[in-house]
Design a protein around this motif. Structure first.
Motif, PDB file in Angstrom:
ATOM      1  N   LEU A  45     -47.270 -18.071 -38.323  1.00  0.00           N
ATOM      2  CA  LEU A  45     -46.904 -16.680 -38.573  1.00  0.00           C
ATOM      3  C   LEU A  45     -48.062 -15.776 -38.156  1.00  0.00           C
ATOM      4  O   LEU A  45     -49.171 -16.243 -37.898  1.00  0.00           O
ATOM      5  CB  LEU A  45     -46.619 -16.471 -40.070  1.00  0.00           C
ATOM      6  CG  LEU A  45     -45.454 -17.241 -40.668  1.00  0.00           C
ATOM      7  CD1 LEU A  45     -45.456 -17.101 -42.190  1.00  0.00           C
ATOM      8  CD2 LEU A  45     -44.136 -16.751 -40.082  1.00  0.00           C
ATOM      9  N   HIS A  46     -47.785 -14.494 -38.114  1.00  0.00           N
ATOM     10  CA  HIS A  46     -48.853 -13.516 -37.909  1.00  0.00           C
ATOM     11  C   HIS A  46     -49.748 -13.551 -39.151  1.00  0.00           C
ATOM     12  O   HIS A  46     -49.264 -13.336 -40.273  1.00  0.00           O
ATOM     13  CB  HIS A  46     -48.263 -12.117 -37.713  1.00  0.00           C
ATOM     14  CG  HIS A  46     -49.286 -11.036 -37.694  1.00  0.00           C
ATOM     15  ND1 HIS A  46     -50.189 -10.890 -36.663  1.00  0.00           N
ATOM     16  CD2 HIS A  46     -49.562 -10.067 -38.582  1.00  0.00           C
ATOM     17  CE1 HIS A  46     -50.979  -9.862 -36.921  1.00  0.00           C
ATOM     18  NE2 HIS A  46     -50.604  -9.344 -38.085  1.00  0.00           N
ATOM     19  N   VAL A  47     -51.038 -13.833 -38.977  1.00  0.00           N
ATOM     20  CA  VAL A  47     -51.954 -13.971 -40.117  1.00  0.00           C
ATOM     21  C   VAL A  47     -52.770 -12.688 -40.296  1.00  0.00           C
ATOM     22  O   VAL A  47     -53.361 -12.178 -39.348  1.00  0.00           O
ATOM     23  CB  VAL A  47     -52.898 -15.178 -39.937  1.00  0.00           C
ATOM     24  CG1 VAL A  47     -53.890 -15.264 -41.099  1.00  0.00           C
ATOM     25  CG2 VAL A  47     -52.092 -16.468 -39.826  1.00  0.00           C
ATOM     26  N   VAL A  48     -52.773 -12.220 -41.533  1.00  0.00           N
ATOM     27  CA  VAL A  48     -53.626 -11.105 -41.924  1.00  0.00           C
ATOM     28  C   VAL A  48     -54.680 -11.685 -42.862  1.00  0.00           C
ATOM     29  O   VAL A  48     -54.352 -12.162 -43.952  1.00  0.00           O
ATOM     30  CB  VAL A  48     -52.828  -9.989 -42.628  1.00  0.00           C
ATOM     31  CG1 VAL A  48     -53.756  -8.867 -43.070  1.00  0.00           C
ATOM     32  CG2 VAL A  48     -51.722  -9.468 -41.722  1.00  0.00           C
ATOM     33  N   TRP A  60     -55.856 -13.004 -35.274  1.00  0.00           N
ATOM     34  CA  TRP A  60     -55.666 -12.668 -36.681  1.00  0.00           C
ATOM     35  C   TRP A  60     -56.154 -11.245 -36.934  1.00  0.00           C
ATOM     36  O   TRP A  60     -57.223 -10.862 -36.464  1.00  0.00           O
ATOM     37  CB  TRP A  60     -56.431 -13.620 -37.589  1.00  0.00           C
ATOM     38  CG  TRP A  60     -55.848 -14.991 -37.709  1.00  0.00           C
ATOM     39  CD1 TRP A  60     -54.850 -15.549 -36.956  1.00  0.00           C
ATOM     40  CD2 TRP A  60     -56.256 -15.995 -38.634  1.00  0.00           C
ATOM     41  NE1 TRP A  60     -54.605 -16.833 -37.353  1.00  0.00           N
ATOM     42  CE2 TRP A  60     -55.464 -17.144 -38.392  1.00  0.00           C
ATOM     43  CE3 TRP A  60     -57.214 -16.050 -39.630  1.00  0.00           C
ATOM     44  CZ2 TRP A  60     -55.593 -18.314 -39.129  1.00  0.00           C
ATOM     45  CZ3 TRP A  60     -57.348 -17.211 -40.363  1.00  0.00           C
ATOM     46  CH2 TRP A  60     -56.545 -18.331 -40.113  1.00  0.00           C
ATOM     47  N   ALA A  82     -47.291  -6.084 -47.263  1.00  0.00           N
ATOM     48  CA  ALA A  82     -47.246  -7.202 -46.314  1.00  0.00           C
ATOM     49  C   ALA A  82     -45.864  -7.329 -45.674  1.00  0.00           C
ATOM     50  O   ALA A  82     -44.837  -7.216 -46.346  1.00  0.00           O
ATOM     51  CB  ALA A  82     -47.601  -8.503 -47.021  1.00  0.00           C
ATOM     52  N   HIS A  83     -45.873  -7.592 -44.388  1.00  0.00           N
ATOM     53  CA  HIS A  83     -44.635  -7.832 -43.655  1.00  0.00           C
ATOM     54  C   HIS A  83     -44.052  -9.169 -44.128  1.00  0.00           C
ATOM     55  O   HIS A  83     -44.780 -10.148 -44.285  1.00  0.00           O
ATOM     56  CB  HIS A  83     -44.914  -7.871 -42.155  1.00  0.00           C
ATOM     57  CG  HIS A  83     -43.687  -7.943 -41.326  1.00  0.00           C
ATOM     58  ND1 HIS A  83     -43.052  -9.136 -41.054  1.00  0.00           N
ATOM     59  CD2 HIS A  83     -42.959  -6.972 -40.725  1.00  0.00           C
ATOM     60  CE1 HIS A  83     -41.991  -8.898 -40.316  1.00  0.00           C
ATOM     61  NE2 HIS A  83     -41.916  -7.591 -40.091  1.00  0.00           N
ATOM     62  N   HIS A 109     -42.558 -11.532 -42.687  1.00  0.00           N
ATOM     63  CA  HIS A 109     -42.755 -12.665 -41.786  1.00  0.00           C
ATOM     64  C   HIS A 109     -44.218 -12.789 -41.382  1.00  0.00           C
ATOM     65  O   HIS A 109     -44.532 -12.998 -40.209  1.00  0.00           O
ATOM     66  CB  HIS A 109     -41.853 -12.536 -40.559  1.00  0.00           C
ATOM     67  CG  HIS A 109     -40.406 -12.479 -40.918  1.00  0.00           C
ATOM     68  ND1 HIS A 109     -39.724 -13.570 -41.427  1.00  0.00           N
ATOM     69  CD2 HIS A 109     -39.518 -11.467 -40.878  1.00  0.00           C
ATOM     70  CE1 HIS A 109     -38.477 -13.220 -41.684  1.00  0.00           C
ATOM     71  NE2 HIS A 109     -38.326 -11.952 -41.371  1.00  0.00           N
ATOM     72  N   SER A 110     -45.088 -12.655 -42.368  1.00  0.00           N
ATOM     73  CA  SER A 110     -46.516 -12.790 -42.112  1.00  0.00           C
ATOM     74  C   SER A 110     -47.133 -13.714 -43.150  1.00  0.00           C
ATOM     75  O   SER A 110     -46.509 -14.067 -44.140  1.00  0.00           O
ATOM     76  CB  SER A 110     -47.211 -11.418 -42.162  1.00  0.00           C
ATOM     77  OG  SER A 110     -47.117 -10.870 -43.468  1.00  0.00           O
ATOM     78  N   CYS A 111     -48.354 -14.102 -42.864  1.00  0.00           N
ATOM     79  CA  CYS A 111     -49.138 -14.910 -43.800  1.00  0.00           C
ATOM     80  C   CYS A 111     -50.379 -14.111 -44.152  1.00  0.00           C
ATOM     81  O   CYS A 111     -51.159 -13.729 -43.274  1.00  0.00           O
ATOM     82  CB  CYS A 111     -49.527 -16.241 -43.145  1.00  0.00           C
ATOM     83  SG  CYS A 111     -50.608 -17.246 -44.198  1.00  0.00           S
ATOM     84  N   ILE A 112     -50.564 -13.862 -45.432  1.00  0.00           N
ATOM     85  CA  ILE A 112     -51.728 -13.133 -45.920  1.00  0.00           C
ATOM     86  C   ILE A 112     -52.700 -14.159 -46.477  1.00  0.00           C
ATOM     87  O   ILE A 112     -52.338 -14.948 -47.354  1.00  0.00           O
ATOM     88  CB  ILE A 112     -51.345 -12.143 -47.045  1.00  0.00           C
ATOM     89  CG1 ILE A 112     -50.159 -11.257 -46.621  1.00  0.00           C
ATOM     90  CG2 ILE A 112     -52.540 -11.325 -47.489  1.00  0.00           C
ATOM     91  CD1 ILE A 112     -50.391 -10.428 -45.401  1.00  0.00           C
ATOM     92  N   ALA A 120     -43.748 -12.244 -48.206  1.00  0.00           N
ATOM     93  CA  ALA A 120     -44.640 -12.917 -47.260  1.00  0.00           C
ATOM     94  C   ALA A 120     -45.200 -14.194 -47.865  1.00  0.00           C
ATOM     95  O   ALA A 120     -45.145 -14.407 -49.075  1.00  0.00           O
ATOM     96  CB  ALA A 120     -45.794 -11.986 -46.878  1.00  0.00           C
TER      97      ALA A 120
END
Length: 185
Positions: A28-31, A60, A76-77, A79-82, A118
């Motif tokens: 996933l998109h990572v924050v 990232w 947080a979106h 479809h993301s990973c925080i 998320a």
């Protein structure tokens, strides 16, 4: 669908590296949420930050969030990973708050985590394995972090203990104790 993962352990155990591995595996998109404050006068701290940055993939997104963690998580979106690194530093940033204010901040975080969509990975230090700190601020820090980690582990889908370079899945090895509210007065 949300998923909450807790990665805890002592200093230099490999917990951040394990959390980064888990985040990468999500695809996933990572924050990456860094809770520490930059201090250009502290060269050792700057080196630690640089080492963490060098390990992370360049795609990232990194956010420096020393205090308002609940707001970042709430935004947080789905479809993301925080990846929050670390709760110990975040707790330390609130040591100037009285117990009631801190309790409200911690409760807001726990409630926010419970409603997001998320995937979220928390990194947290284990500080309570040694002697009881001899000074009040050390005891406040240890107690606040310990209580937060315990409460977070109960609502986590997976909790890992990383120690001595080994990863232990606590859900496979044990079971959570019920939370008992202590009187801190």
């Amino acid at each position: 669908m949300s998923q909450i993962i807790l990665v805890t352990g002592p200093a230099r155990s490999g917990k951040s590296e394990w959390a980064e591995t888990l985040a990468t595996e999500t695809q996933l998109h990572v924050v990456y949420v860094a809770t520490g404050n930059q201090d250009v006068n502290d060269t050792e701290w700057q080196k630690r930050i640089q080492n963490h940055q060098l390990r992370r993939p360049p795609n990232w997104l990194t956010l420096e969030v020393p205090r308002n963690l609940s707001h970042v998580i709430a935004d947080a979106h789905p479809h993301s990973c925080i990846l929050v690194d670390s709760l110990g530093t975040w707790v330390a940033n609130y040591l100037d708050m009285n117990e009631e204010t801190w309790s409200n901040i911690a409760q807001e975080l726990l409630e926010t985590v419970g409603i997001i969509a998320a995937k979220i990975i928390f990194v947290a230090e284990e500080t309570g394995w040694g002697v009881i700190p001899a000074y009040p601020l050390g005891r406040i820090f240890r107690d606040r972090l310990g209580n937060l980690v315990r409460q977070l582990s109960v609502i986590s889908d997976t909790a890992y203990l990383v120690t001595g370079g080994y990863v232990l899945n606590l859900g496979r090895l044990g079971f959570p104790l019920p939370i008992v509210q202590e009187d801190t007065n």
